[in-house]
Design an enzyme around this catalytic site. Structure first.
Site, mmCIF file in Angstrom:
data_model
loop_
_atom_site.group_PDB
_atom_site.id
_atom_site.type_symbol
_atom_site.label_atom_id
_atom_site.label_comp_id
_atom_site.label_asym_id
_atom_site.label_seq_id
_atom_site.Cartn_x
_atom_site.Cartn_y
_atom_site.Cartn_z
ATOM 1 N N ASN A 1 0.106 -1.425 -0.113
ATOM 2 C CA ASN A 1 0.382 0.179 0.286
ATOM 3 C C ASN A 1 1.358 1.379 -0.021
ATOM 4 O O ASN A 1 1.732 1.741 1.069
ATOM 5 C CB ASN A 1 -0.934 -0.232 1.137
ATOM 6 C CG ASN A 1 -2.101 1.069 1.559
ATOM 7 O OD1 ASN A 1 -1.479 1.543 0.464
ATOM 8 N ND2 ASN A 1 -2.190 1.561 1.938
ATOM 9 N N LYS B 1 0.011 4.045 -0.850
ATOM 10 C CA LYS B 1 -0.617 5.240 -0.175
ATOM 11 C C LYS B 1 -0.227 6.476 -0.975
ATOM 12 O O LYS B 1 0.292 6.231 -1.935
ATOM 13 C CB LYS B 1 -0.173 5.860 1.125
ATOM 14 C CG LYS B 1 -0.632 4.630 2.169
ATOM 15 C CD LYS B 1 -0.107 4.649 3.647
ATOM 16 C CE LYS B 1 -0.337 3.948 4.680
ATOM 17 N NZ LYS B 1 -0.446 4.119 6.149
ATOM 18 N N HIS C 1 -9.926 1.962 4.006
ATOM 19 C CA HIS C 1 -8.437 2.007 4.839
ATOM 20 C C HIS C 1 -8.780 2.977 6.407
ATOM 21 O O HIS C 1 -9.883 3.798 5.882
ATOM 22 C CB HIS C 1 -7.201 2.100 4.696
ATOM 23 C CG HIS C 1 -5.985 2.247 4.775
ATOM 24 N ND1 HIS C 1 -5.567 3.056 5.795
ATOM 25 C CD2 HIS C 1 -5.157 1.756 4.888
ATOM 26 C CE1 HIS C 1 -4.525 2.738 5.882
ATOM 27 N NE2 HIS C 1 -4.097 1.993 5.694
ATOM 28 N N GLU D 1 -7.359 5.012 7.065
ATOM 29 C CA GLU D 1 -6.796 6.434 7.080
ATOM 30 C C GLU D 1 -8.089 7.232 6.519
ATOM 31 O O GLU D 1 -8.710 8.240 6.207
ATOM 32 C CB GLU D 1 -5.603 6.865 6.034
ATOM 33 C CG GLU D 1 -4.221 6.329 6.839
ATOM 34 C CD GLU D 1 -3.461 5.806 6.359
ATOM 35 O OE1 GLU D 1 -3.367 6.210 4.968
ATOM 36 O OE2 GLU D 1 -2.509 5.562 7.108
ATOM 37 N N GLU E 1 -6.127 -3.903 10.713
ATOM 38 C CA GLU E 1 -5.236 -3.037 10.449
ATOM 39 C C GLU E 1 -5.469 -2.420 12.289
ATOM 40 O O GLU E 1 -6.157 -1.591 11.751
ATOM 41 C CB GLU E 1 -4.895 -2.467 9.080
ATOM 42 C CG GLU E 1 -4.282 -3.131 7.952
ATOM 43 C CD GLU E 1 -3.789 -2.063 7.665
ATOM 44 O OE1 GLU E 1 -2.607 -2.005 6.871
ATOM 45 O OE2 GLU E 1 -4.441 -1.085 6.857
ATOM 46 N N GLY F 1 2.359 2.806 10.310
ATOM 47 C CA GLY F 1 2.607 3.819 10.623
ATOM 48 C C GLY F 1 3.430 4.362 11.998
ATOM 49 O O GLY F 1 4.175 5.135 11.242
ATOM 50 N N SER G 1 2.591 -1.160 10.131
ATOM 51 C CA SER G 1 4.241 -1.456 10.936
ATOM 52 C C SER G 1 5.091 -3.582 10.710
ATOM 53 O O SER G 1 6.135 -3.201 10.846
ATOM 54 C CB SER G 1 4.307 -1.024 12.580
ATOM 55 O OG SER G 1 3.951 0.425 12.298
HETATM 56 P P1 PGA Z 1 2.696 1.006 7.452
HETATM 57 O O1 PGA Z 1 0.936 1.045 7.157
HETATM 58 O O2 PGA Z 1 2.905 -0.881 7.003
HETATM 59 O O3 PGA Z 1 3.189 1.840 7.093
HETATM 60 O O4 PGA Z 1 1.928 0.766 9.498
HETATM 61 C C1 PGA Z 1 0.195 -0.280 6.800
HETATM 62 C C2 PGA Z 1 -0.875 -0.107 5.941
HETATM 63 O O5 PGA Z 1 -1.297 1.433 6.485
HETATM 64 O O6 PGA Z 1 -1.724 -0.679 5.262
#
Ligand code: PGA
Length: 250
Positions: free
Chosen positions: A10, A12, A96, A98, A168, A174, A213
């Site tokens: 992903n 983003k 997601h 976000e 998630e 993140g 992460s």
């Molecule tokens: P990250 O993001 O691996 O940077 O924690 C995962 C995601 O948002 O799908």
């Protein structure tokens, strides 16, 4: 039951067209050993066409990061499932955290997007997960139940396993604060039980990924778990060598 591992990158809001193509030029040279698993990259809309072109003769497929549920219309700034499939895009990330937190994506909208994606022939990757406060309040199972029940409500039982689910936990995205393999496996087993309560065979077959992460150095501990069928990777998927190492750990 052995489920085929699923690894998704992903990106983003990262990578221009040229940067996406540079990633794929480096990554695709090394994917020879990955034919027994699903490997998917999720570039921003602007880089989708170039990514599809680069991935054409490879085992890697391309997914979008969102879509609108309507076929067309007065929805400024939105993109439909048919627009994605016409490019050769094969999957789409939906819900997601976000998008839920920053763009007010609701379970009601997701309950319209999921059937629209399936009807168009896109494989949905549905994201669910609790916030840090919700975990501290021991509300994780209640949150997962609400999201899974609401988002998958319109999907007929026989198609539940056509959806890929990504667990998630928001506090792990993140932040560098990965869920422990035990925490991830417990939540994923719980999600699987929710799907199985609707349809036993789908509960066994549905792929449920962990995201939050995931890095090359924690991937094998997470992906070695019976319940964890793969990973949705953000930050570490921006680097071809890191994402390859995660794919190889599955
Ligand atoms: P990250 O993001 O691996 O940077 O924690 C995962 C995601 O948002 O799908």
């Amino acid at each position: 039951m052995s489920r085929r591992p699923y690894l998704a990158a992903n990106w983003k809001m990262n990578k221009t067209v040229a940067e996406a193509e540079d990633f794929l030029d480096r990554f695709l040279g090394d994917v020879g050993g990955l034919e027994d698993r699903d490997v998917v990259v999720c570039p921003p809309y602007t880089a989708l066409a170039g990514a599809v072109e680069r991935c054409r003769r490879s085992p890697v497929r391309v997914a979008a990061q969102n879509m609108h549920e309507e076929v067309s219309g007065a929805f400024t700034g939105e993109v439909s499932a048919a627009m994605l499939t016409s490019l050769g895009v094969e999957a789409v990330v939906l819900g997601h955290s976000e998008r839920r937190a920053l763009f007010n994506e609701t379970d009601e909208a997701l309950a319209r997007k999921l059937p629209a994606a399936l009807a168009a022939g896109l494989e949905p990757i549905l994201c669910v997960g609790e916030s840090e406060t919700q975990r501290e309040e021991r509300a994780t199972e209640a949150v997962l139940t609400r999201q899974i029940e609401a988002d998958l409500a319109p999907i007929e039982d026989g198609r539940l396993a056509d959806v890929v689910i990504a667990y998630e936990p928001i506090w792990a995205i993140g932040t560098g604060k990965t869920a422990t393999p035990e925490q991830a496996e417990e939540a994923i087993a719980f999600i699987r039980s929710l799907v199985a309560a609707r349809d036993t065979a789908s509960g066994e077959a549905v792929r449920i990924l962990y995201g939050g992460s995931v890095k090359p150095d924690n991937a094998s501990d997470l992906l070695g778990r019976e319940q964890i069928d793969g990973a949705l990777v953000g930050g570490a998927s921006l680097d071809p060598a890191d994402f390859l190492a995660i794919c190889e750990a599955a």
